[in-house]
Design an enzyme around this catalytic site. Structure first.
Site, PDB file in Angstrom:
ATOM      1  N   CYS A 162      32.049 158.963 102.479  1.00 59.50           N
ATOM      2  CA  CYS A 162      32.521 157.625 102.159  1.00 59.50           C
ATOM      3  C   CYS A 162      31.585 157.085 101.083  1.00 59.50           C
ATOM      4  O   CYS A 162      30.370 157.013 101.306  1.00 59.50           O
ATOM      5  CB  CYS A 162      32.441 156.775 103.427  1.00 59.50           C
ATOM      6  SG  CYS A 162      32.789 155.032 103.165  1.00 59.50           S
TER       7      CYS A 162
ATOM      8  N   CYS B 130      36.154 156.759  95.469  1.00 55.26           N
ATOM      9  CA  CYS B 130      36.423 156.420  96.866  1.00 55.26           C
ATOM     10  C   CYS B 130      37.128 157.634  97.444  1.00 55.26           C
ATOM     11  O   CYS B 130      38.063 158.165  96.821  1.00 55.26           O
ATOM     12  CB  CYS B 130      37.326 155.189  96.936  1.00 55.26           C
ATOM     13  SG  CYS B 130      37.988 154.861  98.584  1.00 55.26           S
TER      14      CYS B 130
ATOM     15  N   ASP C 191      33.772 158.672 107.828  1.00 52.92           N
ATOM     16  CA  ASP C 191      34.304 157.735 106.833  1.00 52.92           C
ATOM     17  C   ASP C 191      34.808 156.518 107.614  1.00 52.92           C
ATOM     18  O   ASP C 191      34.914 156.549 108.844  1.00 52.92           O
ATOM     19  CB  ASP C 191      35.460 158.406 106.068  1.00 52.92           C
ATOM     20  CG  ASP C 191      36.076 157.489 105.014  1.00 52.92           C
ATOM     21  OD1 ASP C 191      35.320 156.781 104.316  1.00 52.92           O
ATOM     22  OD2 ASP C 191      37.311 157.465 104.887  1.00 52.92           O
ATOM     23  N   SER C 192      35.163 155.464 106.877  1.00 55.91           N
ATOM     24  CA  SER C 192      35.784 154.311 107.525  1.00 55.91           C
ATOM     25  C   SER C 192      37.169 154.684 108.072  1.00 55.91           C
ATOM     26  O   SER C 192      37.695 153.998 108.931  1.00 55.91           O
ATOM     27  CB  SER C 192      35.947 153.188 106.504  1.00 55.91           C
ATOM     28  OG  SER C 192      36.727 153.653 105.412  1.00 55.91           O
TER      29      SER C 192
ATOM     30  N   HIS D 237      39.201 158.004  99.720  1.00 53.11           N
ATOM     31  CA  HIS D 237      40.634 157.866 100.020  1.00 53.11           C
ATOM     32  C   HIS D 237      41.512 158.261  98.818  1.00 53.11           C
ATOM     33  O   HIS D 237      42.652 158.688  98.989  1.00 53.11           O
ATOM     34  CB  HIS D 237      40.974 156.411 100.371  1.00 53.11           C
ATOM     35  CG  HIS D 237      40.651 156.018 101.782  1.00 53.11           C
ATOM     36  ND1 HIS D 237      39.371 155.789 102.217  1.00 53.11           N
ATOM     37  CD2 HIS D 237      41.460 155.803 102.858  1.00 53.11           C
ATOM     38  CE1 HIS D 237      39.394 155.444 103.499  1.00 53.11           C
ATOM     39  NE2 HIS D 237      40.654 155.441 103.911  1.00 53.11           N
TER      40      HIS D 237
ATOM     41  N   GLU E  46      45.718 154.324 104.423  1.00 49.81           N
ATOM     42  CA  GLU E  46      45.540 154.289 105.885  1.00 49.81           C
ATOM     43  C   GLU E  46      46.873 154.100 106.599  1.00 49.81           C
ATOM     44  O   GLU E  46      47.061 154.566 107.707  1.00 49.81           O
ATOM     45  CB  GLU E  46      44.583 153.148 106.276  1.00 49.81           C
ATOM     46  CG  GLU E  46      43.134 153.408 105.967  1.00 49.81           C
ATOM     47  CD  GLU E  46      42.507 154.462 106.876  1.00 49.81           C
ATOM     48  OE1 GLU E  46      42.809 154.464 108.075  1.00 49.81           O
ATOM     49  OE2 GLU E  46      41.730 155.285 106.363  1.00 49.81           O
TER      50      GLU E  46
HETATM   51  N1  DGL Z   1      36.686 156.032 101.754  1.00 54.44           N
HETATM   52  C1  DGL Z   1      35.771 155.016 101.484  1.00 54.44           C
HETATM   53  C2  DGL Z   1      34.976 155.169 100.239  1.00 54.44           C
HETATM   54  O1  DGL Z   1      34.828 156.280  99.787  1.00 54.44           O
HETATM   55  C3  DGL Z   1      35.910 153.682 102.069  1.00 54.44           C
HETATM   56  C4  DGL Z   1      37.032 152.842 101.683  1.00 54.44           C
HETATM   57  C5  DGL Z   1      36.972 151.575 102.482  1.00 54.44           C
HETATM   58  O2  DGL Z   1      36.881 151.660 103.682  1.00 54.44           O
HETATM   59  O3  DGL Z   1      36.981 150.500 101.858  1.00 54.44           O
HETATM   60  O4  DGL Z   1      34.471 154.233  99.686  1.00 54.44           O
END
Ligand code: DGL
Length: 276
Positions: A77, A188, A14-15, A190, A156
């Site tokens: 992600c 997302c 993931d990011s 996150h 984050e």
């Molecule tokens: N966790 C990510 C997603 O599912 C990325 C969020 C991001 O880095 O903008 O899209």
């Protein structure tokens, strides 16, 4: 000793810390599997970045994971899945990939009001994966979207209980509630970490959908299909790696999924990842 195909690790990336919500489910459902988790935190958030950037990062990470012997890759992600999944599958036709797509299908099937909310990044909403999912599964359903600006940064930064986190969510969800939303999709990875706050805002009548359990099940199906499932008498082991600050990730992994661990540093060298 050469490691047999069953006991090669699952690669997951993931990011940042979002993919931990998926990793947690994978570990719960398949505790014998080894894994490597990569957080590309030097580049988080991916959401507002260009297609070229996110594609380049995703390809670099996958190259690294395959170099480490990954037997299956989970693109944990939504943003990277929206941008890179089709390309990755084309480039590595023999590698099983599991990606994320907003869980619009179960939401469209479950809604009584006919109004569904989706929270995801701008890049996810702009991708073909999102539009084709809506086209296929959500005809006749009203979809209300919000990109929750700043929310990935709050998570984050470990600022889940910060008033700004709640503000961002209230701003996204209040207009949805006013229009009668009864299903809210976490588009997302996150966002599952703020589900308790979302539940407080939307109340009990609204279903909040976290796709992580379904994604982990899909990973399990692919392990079966490709005959790669771990079979042994010890628990799987895993490693965390980040392109950002290892100490910061160690702290967040402890807070978010309660694993006390050491995190290794990775650095980008051109388009390739290397251990520091
Ligand atoms: N966790 C990510 C997603 O599912 C990325 C969020 C991001 O880095 O903008 O899209």
């Amino acid at each position: 000793m050469k490691i047999n195909k069953y006991h090669r690790p699952i690669g997951i990336f993931d990011s940042g810390v979002g993919g931990l919500s998926v990793l947690e489910e994978v570990r719960r459902q398949y505790p014998l599997e080894d894994w490597i988790y990569i957080a590309d935190q030097i580049h988080v958030p991916y959401g507002p970045r260009s297609r070229e950037e996110v594609l380049g990062y995703s390809e670099g990470i996958v190259r690294y994971l395959l170099g480490k012997g990954a037997k299956l890759i989970i693109v944990a992600c939504n943003t990277a899945s929206a941008v890179a999944l089709a390309e990755l599958r084309k480039k590595y036709p023999d590698v099983p990939f599991v990606g994320m797509e907003p869980a619009v299908k179960p939401a469209a099937e479950g809604t009584s009001s006919g109004v569904v909310g989706v929270l995801a990044t701008p890049a996810t909403f702009q991708g073909d994966l999102y539009s084709s999912t809506v086209e296929k599964f959500a005809r006749g359903v009203e979809i209300l979207k919000d990109t929750c600006p700043g929310l990935v940064g709050q998570i984050e930064g470990g600022k889940i209980d910060d008033p700004l986190t709640r503000n961002i969510l209230e701003k996204a969800l209040t207009p949805m509630l006013e229009k009668g939303v009864d299903e809210v999709v976490m588009g997302c990875t996150h966002y599952p970490f703020v589900i308790p706050i979302i539940r407080e805002i939307v109340g009990k009548e609204v279903r909040v959908i976290d796709p992580a359990p379904a994604v982990a099940r899909q990973a399990g199906r692919l392990l079966e299909t490709f005959d790669l499932k771990a079979d042994r008498d010890r628990e799987g082991e895993g490693h965390f790696q980040t392109t950002g600050d290892p100490g910061k990730l160690e702290k967040l992994v402890g807070e978010l999924i309660e694993i006390q661990t050491e995190v290794n540093k990775l650095v980008w060298d051109g388009g390739n990842l290397q251990e520091e």
